[in-house]
Design an enzyme around this catalytic site. Structure first.
Site, mmCIF file in Angstrom:
data_model
loop_
_atom_site.group_PDB
_atom_site.id
_atom_site.type_symbol
_atom_site.label_atom_id
_atom_site.label_comp_id
_atom_site.label_asym_id
_atom_site.label_seq_id
_atom_site.Cartn_x
_atom_site.Cartn_y
_atom_site.Cartn_z
ATOM 1 N N LYS A 153 30.252 4.250 16.487
ATOM 2 C CA LYS A 153 30.885 5.188 15.892
ATOM 3 C C LYS A 153 30.256 6.418 15.452
ATOM 4 C CE LYS A 153 34.700 5.536 12.594
ATOM 5 N NZ LYS A 153 35.759 4.792 11.644
ATOM 6 N N ASN A 165 28.817 0.917 13.000
ATOM 7 C CA ASN A 165 30.102 0.706 13.210
ATOM 8 C C ASN A 165 30.205 0.534 14.699
ATOM 9 O OD1 ASN A 165 33.003 0.260 13.626
ATOM 10 N ND2 ASN A 165 33.584 1.642 11.703
ATOM 11 N N CYS A 189 38.421 4.467 15.768
ATOM 12 C CA CYS A 189 39.078 4.801 14.570
ATOM 13 C C CYS A 189 39.097 6.148 14.356
ATOM 14 C CB CYS A 189 38.755 4.042 13.107
ATOM 15 S SG CYS A 189 40.032 4.172 11.974
ATOM 16 N N ASN A 193 41.314 1.121 11.550
ATOM 17 C CA ASN A 193 41.777 0.423 10.336
ATOM 18 C C ASN A 193 42.302 1.580 9.595
ATOM 19 O OD1 ASN A 193 40.453 -2.459 9.828
ATOM 20 N ND2 ASN A 193 39.418 -1.657 11.262
ATOM 21 N N GLU A 227 39.108 -2.227 15.481
ATOM 22 C CA GLU A 227 37.776 -1.802 14.771
ATOM 23 C C GLU A 227 37.420 -2.995 13.748
ATOM 24 O OE1 GLU A 227 38.290 1.141 11.668
ATOM 25 O OE2 GLU A 227 36.289 1.753 11.890
ATOM 26 N N GLU A 263 32.475 4.165 4.588
ATOM 27 C CA GLU A 263 31.742 4.354 5.844
ATOM 28 C C GLU A 263 30.430 4.873 6.151
ATOM 29 O OE1 GLU A 263 35.906 4.175 8.359
ATOM 30 O OE2 GLU A 263 33.955 3.709 9.662
HETATM 31 N N1 ING Z 1 39.994 4.923 8.889
HETATM 32 C C1 ING Z 1 40.835 6.226 8.812
HETATM 33 C C2 ING Z 1 41.043 6.979 10.088
HETATM 34 O O1 ING Z 1 40.487 7.893 10.684
HETATM 35 C C3 ING Z 1 41.367 8.050 7.604
HETATM 36 C C4 ING Z 1 40.316 7.110 8.082
HETATM 37 C C5 ING Z 1 42.661 7.717 7.173
HETATM 38 C C6 ING Z 1 41.307 9.512 7.781
HETATM 39 C C7 ING Z 1 43.762 8.548 7.039
HETATM 40 C C8 ING Z 1 42.430 10.552 7.825
HETATM 41 C C9 ING Z 1 43.637 9.861 7.082
HETATM 42 O O2 ING Z 1 42.030 6.483 10.801
HETATM 43 C C10 ING Z 1 38.701 5.079 9.747
HETATM 44 N N2 ING Z 1 38.346 3.804 9.493
HETATM 45 O O3 ING Z 1 38.248 5.894 10.346
#
Ligand code: ING
Length: 303
Positions: free
Chosen positions: A126, A109, A171, A196, A46, A145
């Site tokens: 996204k 995104n 993601c 990410n 991503e 985001e």
């Molecule tokens: N990043 C993360 C993801 O869903 C996140 C946000 C991190 C959610 C950790 C929950 C726990 O992997 C993106 N860019 O969506």
């Protein structure tokens, strides 16, 4: 059988001011190595062209815009498309998409699917945007985001290419079972997902040690419950002072991880997959026509 060799092409950290020419040359190097191993399809992360900028509160609009692409391919990304054509390797690429319509700007995104001739054959924006809209002082880093991107307006499309039915997600989408189900109801046999993912989750730090587990749990469950191949590709490592998980991998329709990278830098892992293997699940335990009961699933679609 419909066999092809695929690659997850993980990227290590991208510096805030790293030029696209640098990230593009890193990706061309990974694509070249994947080609050497016989791959005809490569999945990049991503937002693969730049640092994961939603971690920063960027007030200057021109600076924010500098993280987006207004054309694809553009002069700086063209080398990736040229390499795809020269090597006969298709790819999934995540990037920040900026559309300027008169006075209005739209920001997504976005990912594209490019085939072995270097043509764009699919686009996805996204749907599940995590994080928040306003600057939140208490956070060690932001996750803006919801500020920097609109909710994707293309739904979950599938694309007939490379001898199969391909789907894309991004993601946070991978944590939502609905993502895989909609794609597989539309026939997706291979679902590509760049990510990410910070190790530290500020709202629930007690889950930090579970990030790698939750990543693979989401990918493996999505693959198994829908009888689809899933490729998850990380932007990994300590980027902009924030540790991102790796764990890029290729998951079979059985839910088994058949290939995985070892580190947190630029690295590929490849596997020969057979798209026909989806039948092992889709004609048996997850035969949607025989066993699915949509009449009982109402709340899933309720607003
Ligand atoms: N990043 C993360 C993801 O869903 C996140 C946000 C991190 C959610 C950790 C929950 C726990 O992997 C993106 N860019 O969506």
């Amino acid at each position: 059988s419909r066999k092809l060799i695929v690659a997850t092409a993980q990227l290590g950290p991208i510096a805030r001011d790293e030029p696209r020419s640098s990230t593009v040359s890193r990706m061309v190097a990974l694509m070249t190595e994947a080609h050497r191993r016989g791959a005809t399809l490569v999945v990049f992360p991503e937002l693969a062209l730049t640092s994961f900028f939603p971690r920063w509160f960027i007030e200057d609009e021109a600076e924010l815009d500098s993280f987006y692409e207004t054309e694809m391919p553009g002069t700086e990304t063209q080398p990736l498309f040229d390499a795809a054509r020269k090597l006969g390797v298709g790819f999934y690429l995540g990037y920040a998409e900026l559309i300027v319509e008169g006075e209005t700007k739209r920001r997504f995104n976005t990912t594209i699917l490019v085939d072995q001739t270097g043509e764009i054959v699919g686009k996805y924006r996204k749907v599940h945007l995590p994080g928040h809209y306003n600057f939140e002082e208490w956070r060690p880093f932001q996750h803006l985001e919801k500020r920097y991107f609109e909710h994707g307006d293309l739904g979950f499309p599938v694309f007939e290419t490379m001898g199969g039915t391909m789907g894309m997600a991004i993601c946070n989408d991978r944590r939502w079972p609905e993502t895989y189900r909609v794609l597989s109801l539309r026939g997706a046999e291979l679902i590509m997902i760049g990510y990410n993912t910070p190790v530290h989750y500020p709202q629930a730090p007690e889950h930090d040690h579970l990030q790698d587990f939750h990543n693979h749990l989401s990918l493996q469950a999505g693959a198994y419950a829908n009888g689809a191949w899933v490729i998850g590709t990380a932007k990994a490592g300590r980027e902009g002072g924030c540790d991102l998980i790796g764990g890029s991998c290729i998951v079979a329709p059985t839910g088994e991880i058949v290939a995985m990278v070892q580190g947190l830098g630029d690295e590929i892992a490849t596997a020969e997959i057979d798209l026909d293997r989806c039948k092992e699940l889709r004609e048996n335990v997850f035969n949607f026509t025989l066993h699915r009961e949509p009449g009982d699933y109402g709340p899933i679609c309720a607003g």
